[in-house]
Design a protein around this motif. Structure first.
Motif, short mmCIF file in Angstrom:
data_model
loop_
_atom_site.label_atom_id
_atom_site.label_comp_id
_atom_site.label_asym_id
_atom_site.label_seq_id
_atom_site.Cartn_x
_atom_site.Cartn_y
_atom_site.Cartn_z
N ILE A 2 0.86 -1.18 0.00
CA ILE A 2 0.00 0.00 0.00
C ILE A 2 0.90 1.23 0.00
O ILE A 2 1.75 1.39 0.87
N ILE A 3 0.71 2.08 -0.99
CA ILE A 3 1.40 3.36 -1.04
C ILE A 3 0.48 4.33 -0.30
O ILE A 3 -0.60 4.66 -0.77
N SER A 4 0.88 4.74 0.89
CA SER A 4 0.03 5.55 1.75
C SER A 4 0.56 6.98 1.80
O SER A 4 1.73 7.21 2.06
N LEU A 5 -0.35 7.95 1.56
CA LEU A 5 0.04 9.35 1.59
C LEU A 5 -1.01 10.15 2.35
O LEU A 5 -2.19 10.12 2.02
N ASP A 6 -0.54 10.86 3.36
CA ASP A 6 -1.41 11.74 4.14
C ASP A 6 -1.17 13.16 3.63
O ASP A 6 -0.13 13.76 3.91
N THR A 7 -2.12 13.71 2.88
CA THR A 7 -1.94 15.02 2.26
C THR A 7 -2.03 16.17 3.27
O THR A 7 -1.71 17.30 2.93
N ILE A 15 4.41 6.57 2.38
CA ILE A 15 4.92 5.46 3.20
C ILE A 15 4.44 4.17 2.56
O ILE A 15 3.26 4.04 2.20
N LEU A 16 5.34 3.22 2.43
CA LEU A 16 4.96 1.93 1.89
C LEU A 16 4.55 1.02 3.04
O LEU A 16 5.36 0.69 3.90
N VAL A 17 3.28 0.67 3.08
CA VAL A 17 2.72 -0.19 4.11
C VAL A 17 2.63 -1.60 3.53
O VAL A 17 2.37 -1.78 2.35
N GLU A 18 2.85 -2.59 4.38
CA GLU A 18 2.86 -4.00 3.95
C GLU A 18 3.84 -4.20 2.78
O GLU A 18 3.47 -4.73 1.73
N VAL A 28 -3.35 4.66 -1.14
CA VAL A 28 -4.38 5.22 -0.27
C VAL A 28 -3.98 6.67 0.01
O VAL A 28 -2.89 6.93 0.52
N VAL A 29 -4.86 7.59 -0.38
CA VAL A 29 -4.62 9.01 -0.18
C VAL A 29 -5.57 9.50 0.90
O VAL A 29 -6.79 9.36 0.77
N MET A 30 -5.00 10.07 1.96
CA MET A 30 -5.80 10.58 3.08
C MET A 30 -5.73 12.10 3.10
O MET A 30 -4.66 12.66 2.87
N GLY A 31 -6.86 12.74 3.38
CA GLY A 31 -6.84 14.18 3.62
C GLY A 31 -7.44 15.03 2.54
O GLY A 31 -7.95 16.10 2.81
N ASN A 97 5.96 2.00 -16.13
CA ASN A 97 5.22 2.39 -14.93
C ASN A 97 4.10 1.42 -14.63
O ASN A 97 3.46 0.90 -15.56
N ILE A 98 3.84 1.20 -13.35
CA ILE A 98 2.84 0.22 -12.91
C ILE A 98 1.53 0.94 -12.62
O ILE A 98 1.52 1.97 -11.96
N ARG A 99 0.43 0.33 -13.06
CA ARG A 99 -0.89 0.88 -12.80
C ARG A 99 -1.33 0.49 -11.38
O ARG A 99 -1.36 -0.67 -11.03
N VAL A 100 -1.67 1.51 -10.58
CA VAL A 100 -2.04 1.31 -9.18
C VAL A 100 -3.41 1.92 -8.95
O VAL A 100 -3.65 3.08 -9.29
#
Length: 105
Positions: A2-7, A15-18, A28-31, A97-100
């Motif tokens: 999971i590519i996690s970003l808190d905007t 942050i790379l989770v798992e 996952v984009v938060m904010g 590039n990878i599609r996410v």
């Protein structure tokens, strides 16, 4: 993975989770809402946006992984297998590039 970003936190890297989960990849984009974030300068730093998807380079994923774990030889081998699967599935563009899939929370 999971590519996690808190905007709400300016100038922070995702942050790379798992990082050892090679069977799933999403962002996952938060904010921010989808429309607000996808058109921001910050979104462009992550990769190329296309609807609910982000095209991200493997090099960026490796960089984010190195923050949370050492991408040793075994990890790199599993990552390479994940990329191979993505390529066979049509989830890699002509630039590599990878599609996410992106989720907003």
């Amino acid at each position: 993975m999971i590519i996690s970003l808190d905007t709400s936190l300016p100038d922070t890297e995702p942050i790379l989770v798992e990082p050892d989960n090679f069977r799933a990849l999403k962002a996952v984009v938060m904010g921010d809402s989808a429309s607000t974030f996808a058109t921001s300068d910050r979104a462009g730093e992550l990769g190329r946006w296309e609807g609910d998807h982000l095209w991200v380079s493997p090099e960026k994923i490796l960089r984010w992984a190195s923050v949370v774990r050492e991408p040793d030889e075994a990890w790199r081998g599993d990552f390479k297998q994940m990329l191979s699967y993505a390529y066979k599935s049509g989830w890699v563009d002509e630039g590599g590039n990878i599609r996410v899939h992106v989720e907003y929370v």
